[in-house]
Design an enzyme around this catalytic site. Structure first.
Site, PDB file in Angstrom:
ATOM      1  N   HIS A   1       0.856  -1.191   0.000  1.00  9.54           N
ATOM      2  CA  HIS A   1       0.000   0.000   0.000  1.00  9.54           C
ATOM      3  C   HIS A   1       0.897   1.247   0.000  1.00  9.54           C
ATOM      4  CE1 HIS A   1      -3.787   2.120   0.409  1.00  9.54           C
ATOM      5  NE2 HIS A   1      -3.057   3.004   1.059  1.00  9.54           N
ATOM      6  N   ALA A   2       0.700   2.114  -0.992  1.00 11.77           N
ATOM      7  CA  ALA A   2       1.613   3.240  -1.194  1.00 11.77           C
ATOM      8  C   ALA A   2       1.686   4.139   0.035  1.00 11.77           C
ATOM      9  CB  ALA A   2       1.149   4.059  -2.401  1.00 11.77           C
TER      10      ALA A   2
ATOM     11  N   GLU B   1      -3.387  14.879   2.712  1.00  8.43           N
ATOM     12  CA  GLU B   1      -3.813  13.984   1.628  1.00  8.43           C
ATOM     13  C   GLU B   1      -4.150  14.741   0.348  1.00  8.43           C
ATOM     14  OE1 GLU B   1      -3.259  10.997   1.871  1.00  8.43           O
ATOM     15  OE2 GLU B   1      -2.982  10.868   4.045  1.00  8.43           O
TER      16      GLU B   1
ATOM     17  N   TYR C   1      -9.390  11.489   3.845  1.00  8.89           N
ATOM     18  CA  TYR C   1      -9.492  11.365   2.384  1.00  8.89           C
ATOM     19  C   TYR C   1     -10.790  11.981   1.869  1.00  8.89           C
ATOM     20  CZ  TYR C   1      -5.710   8.072   3.199  1.00  8.89           C
ATOM     21  OH  TYR C   1      -4.533   7.496   3.607  1.00  8.89           O
TER      22      TYR C   1
ATOM     23  N   HIS D   1       0.445  11.887  -5.711  1.00  9.57           N
ATOM     24  CA  HIS D   1      -0.139  11.933  -4.363  1.00  9.57           C
ATOM     25  C   HIS D   1       0.962  11.772  -3.305  1.00  9.57           C
ATOM     26  CE1 HIS D   1      -3.153  11.001  -1.174  1.00  9.57           C
ATOM     27  NE2 HIS D   1      -2.156  10.260  -0.715  1.00  9.57           N
ATOM     28  N   GLU D   2       1.757  10.744  -3.453  1.00 12.93           N
ATOM     29  CA  GLU D   2       2.794  10.469  -2.440  1.00 12.93           C
ATOM     30  C   GLU D   2       3.836  11.588  -2.409  1.00 12.93           C
ATOM     31  OE1 GLU D   2       2.233   8.348  -0.306  1.00 12.93           O
ATOM     32  OE2 GLU D   2       0.638   7.287  -1.353  1.00 12.93           O
TER      33      GLU D   2
ATOM     34  N   HIS E   1       2.928  14.436  -0.236  1.00 15.55           N
ATOM     35  CA  HIS E   1       3.277  14.268   1.185  1.00 15.55           C
ATOM     36  C   HIS E   1       4.738  14.693   1.411  1.00 15.55           C
ATOM     37  CE1 HIS E   1      -0.377  12.270   2.475  1.00 15.55           C
ATOM     38  NE2 HIS E   1      -0.229  11.256   1.646  1.00 15.55           N
TER      39      HIS E   1
ATOM     40  N   HIS F   1      -6.484   0.550   5.620  1.00 13.82           N
ATOM     41  CA  HIS F   1      -6.512   1.545   6.696  1.00 13.82           C
ATOM     42  C   HIS F   1      -7.207   1.039   7.958  1.00 13.82           C
ATOM     43  CE1 HIS F   1      -5.761   3.572   2.937  1.00 13.82           C
ATOM     44  NE2 HIS F   1      -5.279   4.606   3.585  1.00 13.82           N
TER      45      HIS F   1
HETATM   46  O1  X8Z Z   1      -4.094   5.435   1.114  1.00 12.78           O
HETATM   47  C1  X8Z Z   1      -4.056   6.241   0.216  1.00 12.78           C
HETATM   48  C2  X8Z Z   1      -2.706   6.757  -0.287  1.00 12.78           C
HETATM   49  C3  X8Z Z   1      -1.686   6.783   0.774  1.00 12.78           C
HETATM   50  S1  X8Z Z   1      -1.985   7.981   2.001  1.00 12.78           S
HETATM   51  C4  X8Z Z   1      -2.222   5.861  -1.393  1.00 12.78           C
HETATM   52  N1  X8Z Z   1      -5.198   6.663  -0.391  1.00 12.78           N
HETATM   53  C5  X8Z Z   1      -6.513   6.185   0.030  1.00 12.78           C
HETATM   54  C6  X8Z Z   1      -6.711   4.710  -0.265  1.00 12.78           C
HETATM   55  O2  X8Z Z   1      -5.939   4.141  -1.043  1.00 12.78           O
HETATM   56  O3  X8Z Z   1      -7.647   4.120   0.259  1.00 12.78           O
HETATM   57  C7  X8Z Z   1      -5.298   7.619  -1.492  1.00 12.78           C
HETATM   58  C8  X8Z Z   1      -6.729   7.585  -1.897  1.00 12.78           C
HETATM   59  C9  X8Z Z   1      -7.492   7.022  -0.738  1.00 12.78           C
HETATM   60 ZN    ZN Z   2      -1.701   9.872   1.274  1.00  9.78          ZN
END
Ligand code: X8Z
Ligand code: ZN
Length: 597
Positions: A338-339, A396, A506, A368-369, A372, A496
């Site tokens: 997960h990024a 975010e 988000y 996106h990354e 940050h 998450h």
């Molecule tokens: O978790 C993330 C990022 C890292 S903060 C990749 N996002 C959420 C997800 O993947 O659920 C970005 C969009 C929403």
């Molecule tokens: Zn993020």
């Protein structure tokens, strides 16, 4: 070994207390916070290193090392919060008062004071994160799919049997997490109560510079603002899926089966763009194809992202970023794919950790990354407790703001696209965007609607899964592809939840990024329709952006928002303006269709 840390802590804190108590109260408070900051800053580097290694090399040993480090910083933070209460009645200048407040809000997983219980909690938290990282679905004895492969299939397969099977397979990773998760909730709630909050969810809601109830009210206001747009998209997509798969697979007036939306969690629907009935190539380009045509690899895509930030006037990323980041999935070991973006030393050692594939969504995620990382660098000269996003939604939203500026005009400027598509391509381009950005809104909202109720006890472990799907239906209008029961634990199949990362950020980001984007477009002198604006290369936009970023969390977030946009409220006006032409078009297409489920 086990007692070395608490004993050392005890004497250190006695010495600190004695030194502080000999001064006037305000000076005592100042000294206390300065020392707290230097202690936490030093410890945070250890925690970051341990967590980095654990997520990059998932083994029993790295898991234990990371849990230890987390345990230590949780213990120290808890103790500092306790001690800080002695300054409760002192009149302080706003900056200092803000630091005390931020210290109290700094634990995402507060833990019981009892060391054995705290340890139990940090170990559970690390093990859930590791289990998610290692998870695979073996659809054949020799074909085990990790999350990267699962996402790829859910995005590209159009075989409902395969989609159902892969969806179900991925959701088998989480039932083993269920009991540990329930225990985690119990322990963390105890910690939150000991700190003076009702529960862990109440602590999370307290981080928005307004009373928690006002925050909940704001969320409802925002949701009502965007609901008509979501309903228009949902109605359109359901009709198109129903045409594609037939009424036996999806009904024309009920919730949409969650496995048909191009994503394991049905959170972003861009993957199904090719089956929503628009002529092929209606957008005039396909970003995945452009990336492939230019032979860009993972690192090349990241360089491209960095160039955008540089064009705004931001300094290049340090050499160590390129040496230490993870860009592609290693062949020989488990990592958390997960990024994520990291700031290891609260200064210059910034990194990303991603399993990049050459495709459009990953190009967006890279921006996106990097958002940050550039935010982290912009506020690196703030005192430790002010190093953070104005609120977590800001953090975010930064990179997504840049990603919104990846327009055809921009792609042409950087040589990825030959010809900018004509205005007729706007609706298809906007629809592709909406499948990600509009579809995401109710998902972004519901995750913590679920979790806040879990923490408050309104949702009991016996109802974890049932309540999850009630909220999925209520907000998203989707349903599980097969019957679910309390033997399942579908929330845990989302990163998450397993990793205890708050999610309302988000939802907020989805609005904020359009507000930021509109302001930066204005700053760059752009005049046309919002959806075609790119501020690539605009030093004026970059300078204004940086004005907000360098504030970090030193001021209440409305001040930071105002510095960039002139507005002091999160508001859906900008996202609605961006999608206005699409909304009109969708409503024409939807004529005669039932709206809702
Ligand atoms: O978790 C993330 C990022 C890292 S903060 C990749 N996002 C959420 C997800 O993947 O659920 C970005 C969009 C929403
Ligand atoms: Zn993020």
């Amino acid at each position: 070994m086990r007692f070395v840390i608490p004993v050392a802590l005890f004497f250190a804190s006695l010495a600190l207390q004695a030194q502080i108590m000999s001064k006037p109260p305000l000076a005592q408070a100042e000294q206390f916070i300065t020392q707290a900051e230097s202690r936490l800053s030093e410890l945070s580097v250890k925690v970051n290193r341990a967590a980095w290694v654990q997520e990059n090399f998932i083994t029993d040993d790295t898991e234990a090392l990371s849990a230890d480090a987390q345990d230590q910083i949780t213990a120290v933070t808890t103790e500092l919060i306790e001690q800080s209460k002695q300054f409760d009645r002192i009149n302080m200048p706003p900056d200092l008062a803000r630091k005390f407040k931020l210290l109290r809000l700094s634990l995402t997983a507060p833990a019981p004071r009892d060391p054995a219980l705290r340890r139990e909690m940090t170990q559970i938290a690390t093990s859930l994160d590791a289990d998610y990282g290692k998870a695979k679905y073996c659809r054949k004895p020799h074909e085990c799919l990790d999350i990267t492969a699962i996402e790829h299939i859910m995005e590209t397969s159009r075989d409902p049997k395969e989609l159902g099977d892969v969806w179900l397979g991925w959701h088998k990773i989480s039932p083993p997490m269920r009991q540990r998760y329930a225990r985690f909730v119990e322990l963390s709630n105890q910690g939150a109560r000991e700190l003076g909050y009702k529960d862990t969810g109440a602590l999370w809601r307290a981080g928005y510079d307004m009373p928690p109830d006002a925050f909940s009210g704001d969320l409802e206001r925002l949701w009502q603002q965007v609901l008509p747009l979501y309903l228009s998209l949902h109605t359109f997509v359901r009709a198109k899926l129903s045409q594609h798969y037939g009424p036996n697979v999806i009904s024309a007036d009920g919730p949409i089966p969650a496995d048909l939306l191009g994503n394991p969690w049905a959170q972003q629907w861009g993957g199904i763009f090719s089956i929503v009935g628009l002529p092929e190539n209606s957008r005039g380009y396909d970003l995945t194809e452009l990336l492939k045509a230019k032979n860009l690899d993972a690192k090349g895509m990241v360089h491209c992202g960095e160039n955008f930030y540089k064009s705004l006037g931001f300094a290049p990323l340090p050499q160590t970023f390129w040496e230490r980041s993870l860009f592609t999935k290693p062949a020989d070991r488990d990592v958390v794919c997960h990024a994520s973006a990291w700031d290891i030393d609260n200064k210059d050692d910034v990194r990303v950790k991603m399993c990049i594939q050459v495709r459009d969504v990953d190009f967006v995620t890279i921006h996106h990354e990097l958002g940050h990382n550039f935010y982290q660098r912009a506020y690196k000269n703030q005192p430790f407790l002010f190093e953070g996003g104005a609120n977590d939604g800001f953090h975010e939203a930064i990179g997504d703001t840049i990603a919104l500026a990846i327009t055809p005009e921009y792609l042409q400027k950087i040589g990825l696209l030959d010809k900018v598509p004509p205005p007729e391509a706007d609706i298809p381009i906007l629809l592709r965007q909406a499948l990600d950005k509009v579809a995401f809104l109710p998902f972004g909202l519901m995750i913590d609607q679920w979790r806040w109720k879990v923490f408050s006890g309104d949702i009991k472990p016996a109802d974890y899964n049932k309540s999850w799907w009630e909220l999925r239906k209520k907000y998203q209008g989707i349903a599980p592809p097969v019957d679910r029961s309390e033997a399942d634990f579908d929330p845990g199949a989302k990163y998450h939840v397993a990793a205890n990362v708050p999610y309302m950020r988000y939802f907020l980001a989805d609005m904020l990024e359009f507000q930021f984007y509109r302001a930066l477009c204005r700053e760059s002198g752009y005049k046309g329709p919002l959806n075609r604006c790119t501020f690539y290369g605009s030093k004026e936009a970059g300078e204004k952006f940086n004005k907000m970023l360098e504030i970090g969390q030193s001021k209440p977030w409305p001040d930071a928002l105002e510095a960039l946009t002139g507005e002091r409220q999160v508001d859906a006006g900008a996202i609605l303006e961006y999608f206005a032409p699409l909304k009109k078009w969708l409503d024409e297409q939807n004529r005669g269709q039932k709206v809702g489920w």
